[in-house]
Design a protein around this motif. Structure first.
Motif, short mmCIF file in Angstrom:
data_model
loop_
_atom_site.label_atom_id
_atom_site.label_comp_id
_atom_site.label_asym_id
_atom_site.label_seq_id
_atom_site.Cartn_x
_atom_site.Cartn_y
_atom_site.Cartn_z
N ALA A 1 36.94 34.56 39.77
CA ALA A 1 37.87 35.17 40.73
C ALA A 1 38.91 36.02 40.00
N LEU A 2 39.32 35.54 38.82
CA LEU A 2 40.28 36.30 38.02
C LEU A 2 39.66 37.64 37.59
N ARG B 1 36.75 56.55 49.86
CA ARG B 1 37.38 55.49 49.10
C ARG B 1 37.75 54.32 50.02
N ILE C 1 39.24 49.41 39.51
CA ILE C 1 38.68 50.35 40.50
C ILE C 1 39.79 51.20 41.09
N LEU C 2 40.88 50.53 41.45
CA LEU C 2 41.95 51.25 42.15
C LEU C 2 42.58 52.32 41.27
N VAL D 1 34.00 46.17 50.20
CA VAL D 1 34.35 45.09 49.27
C VAL D 1 35.22 44.05 49.99
N LEU E 1 33.60 35.39 50.95
CA LEU E 1 33.96 34.34 49.99
C LEU E 1 35.03 33.42 50.58
N LEU F 1 44.18 33.43 44.13
CA LEU F 1 43.47 34.62 43.64
C LEU F 1 42.76 35.34 44.79
N VAL G 1 34.58 29.12 38.57
CA VAL G 1 34.84 29.92 39.77
C VAL G 1 36.20 30.62 39.66
N VAL G 2 37.21 29.89 39.16
CA VAL G 2 38.55 30.46 39.03
C VAL G 2 38.51 31.65 38.06
N LEU H 1 45.35 42.90 48.48
CA LEU H 1 45.31 44.13 47.69
C LEU H 1 44.28 45.10 48.28
N ILE I 1 44.69 27.58 42.59
CA ILE I 1 44.64 28.87 41.88
C ILE I 1 43.58 29.78 42.50
N LEU I 2 42.42 29.19 42.81
CA LEU I 2 41.33 29.97 43.40
C LEU I 2 41.79 30.58 44.73
N LEU J 1 37.37 39.16 39.17
CA LEU J 1 37.31 39.92 40.42
C LEU J 1 38.60 40.70 40.62
N LEU J 2 39.73 40.00 40.44
CA LEU J 2 41.04 40.64 40.62
C LEU J 2 41.23 41.77 39.61
N VAL K 1 32.27 48.77 42.24
CA VAL K 1 31.98 48.05 43.48
C VAL K 1 30.74 47.18 43.30
N LEU L 1 31.79 44.15 41.53
CA LEU L 1 32.44 43.22 42.45
C LEU L 1 31.40 42.45 43.26
N LEU M 1 39.10 44.76 40.36
CA LEU M 1 39.63 45.48 41.52
C LEU M 1 40.76 46.41 41.09
N LEU M 2 41.63 45.89 40.22
CA LEU M 2 42.73 46.72 39.73
C LEU M 2 42.19 47.94 38.98
N VAL N 1 43.46 39.13 46.08
CA VAL N 1 42.43 40.17 46.12
C VAL N 1 42.30 40.73 47.53
N GLY O 1 30.94 38.50 43.37
CA GLY O 1 30.97 37.75 44.62
C GLY O 1 29.76 36.83 44.72
N LEU P 1 33.04 41.68 51.60
CA LEU P 1 32.47 40.75 50.62
C LEU P 1 33.44 39.63 50.28
#
Lengths: 312, 86
Positions: free
Chosen positions: B13-14, A34, B23-24, A41, A48, A14, B9-10, A21, A10-11, B16-17, B36, B39, B20-21, A18, B43, A44
């Motif tokens: 990361a979720l 932008r 931010i966009l 990012v 990871l 993900l 960690v998972v 995207l 899963i990690l 994080l995702l 940012v 994020l 990110l959405l 990311v 990280g 960054l």
């Protein structure tokens, strides 16, 4: 055990999501600021991913140079030009289609290259074993540093030469514009952060002998200190004010590296074949001077030219 | 123990995702700058927990470098926003 594997899976998914995207958003955005933030990012998240792939050396380099200093340098390029807010990427259909075809061709070539490399991965592991076998003769106990500064020192020398060529080009552009106005917030930040950055640079440099670290990462941290000083209103960003000292600092990394190599050649050894007993000290000397050069080069690259007083 | 930490960690990361959405979808630069920063913090958190799970001390150094240089990047960015000249 199965649960653990599932979680890693899963990690990974993900992180890949990311990363993809971010890459798409950074490329497709029409606003450069932008794009730039997204690119930082991206660096960054890439750090990871390298960490996840058990590559701490690359993660460290990506964090220091890709995400950290690369971002600051990119933003410095935006600041040069005040018209950039409104201008657009080329919209002409021929340009767009041409770029699309070029990317497809390049992408296919990269994919093809990766597939042809995959069968040799095992061979690479064997090379890693060869490095481990020779590690005792390298003067350092970290295999990556042994490769970079001893077994494949040529490559590192040429990397430093590329950096030197780049800063010569930047200096040819002319003089640095007037200094920043001093702002209290930035000078306070500098008071706290500059000593920490310098301390960390020394630590990363020293750690390189036995764990991930080294001159490039340490140089990036020093440059971070220089950039902060510049923002805080120090027009020289902590660099020497005398002309020849700046020039010496820029050249000393590549220069001493080359001189040591040639000296050893004259001593009857091969080019950059350090005698085993002294290898550690030669490597340490070269890494320290390279750190100075890299730090100064990156700081001057941020400033974008020759400092005014130095020119006078 | 490792399973729990990996689950952490998972989840990070979720987050994080999701951030990110967010931010966009935002138009404001200040919003994005803050996102940012978020994020960056995520990280660093992921690296710190991974350092324990994967037993790699070097990830601690990586996290420290990220923290230090993230401040520099933010400083450069905010300086620009206030119309600073170079």
């Amino acid at each position: 055990m199965n649960l653990l594997d599932g979680l890693w899976g899963i990690l990974d998914l993900l992180l890949v999501a990311v990363l993809l995207l971010l890459a798409m958003a950074a490329v497709l955005s029409s606003d450069r600021r932008r794009s730039m933030m997204l690119f930082i990012v991206f660096g960054l998240v890439l750090a990871l991913v390298w960490a996840r792939l058990h590559a701490p050396d690359i993660a460290l380099a990506e964090a220091a140079i890709g995400a950290g200093l690369g971002g600051a340098l990119l933003m410095a390029t935006l600041r040069r030009d005040t018209h950039q807010q409104t201008d657009q990427f080329p919209q002409h259909p021929v340009v767009l289609w041409g770029a699309g075809v070029l990317v497809m061709v390049l992408g296919t070539m990269i994919a093809w290259g990766l597939f042809s490399v995959l069968p040799t991965v095992e061979q690479t592991w064997r090379k890693g074993a060869a490095v481990d076998a020779q590690l005792a003769f390298s003067g350092v106990s970290h295999p990556v540093t042994a490769v970079l500064l001893n077994f494949r020192a040529w490559d590192t020398l040429l990397e430093l030469a590329v950096l030197l060529a780049a800063i010569l080009g930047i200096r040819a552009l002319g003089y640095v514009r007037s200094a920043y106005v001093t702002e209290v917030a930035f000078s306070q930040l500098a008071v706290w952060l500059v000593p920490l950055l310098i301390l960390m640079a020394g630590y990363v440099l020293w750690a390189g002998a036995h764990s991930p670290g080294g001159a490039f990462q340490a140089g990036a941290l020093l440059a971070g200190a220089g950039i902060l000083l510049r923002l805080a209103g120090y027009s020289h960003a902590g660099l020497p004010t005398t002309r020849w000292l700046v020039r010496l600092g820029l050249v000393v990394g590549t220069g001493v590296f080359l001189l040591v190599g040639l000296g050893l050649l004259g001593w009857g050894q091969g080019f950059l074949h350090y005698p085993v007993a002294y290898a550690k000290w030669w490597i340490l000397l070269i890494e320290m001077l390279a750190t100075v050069s890299i730090g100064m080069t990156l700081t001057l690259a941020f400033m974008g030219g020759i400092p005014q007083k130095e020119a006078a | 123990m490792n399973t729990v930490l990996l689950a952490v960690v998972v989840v990070l990361a979720l987050v994080l995702l999701i951030s990110l959405l967010i931010i966009l979808s935002r138009a404001w630069l200040t919003d994005r700058l803050l996102a940012v920063q978020l994020l960056g913090t995520l990280g660093v958190a992921i690296l710190l927990v991974l350092a324990v799970v994967m037993q790699q001390r070097a990830f601690l150094d990586t996290a420290l470098i990220l923290v230090l240089l993230a401040v520099v990047v933010t400083a450069v960015f905010t300086h620009r926003q206030r119309g600073g000249k170079s």
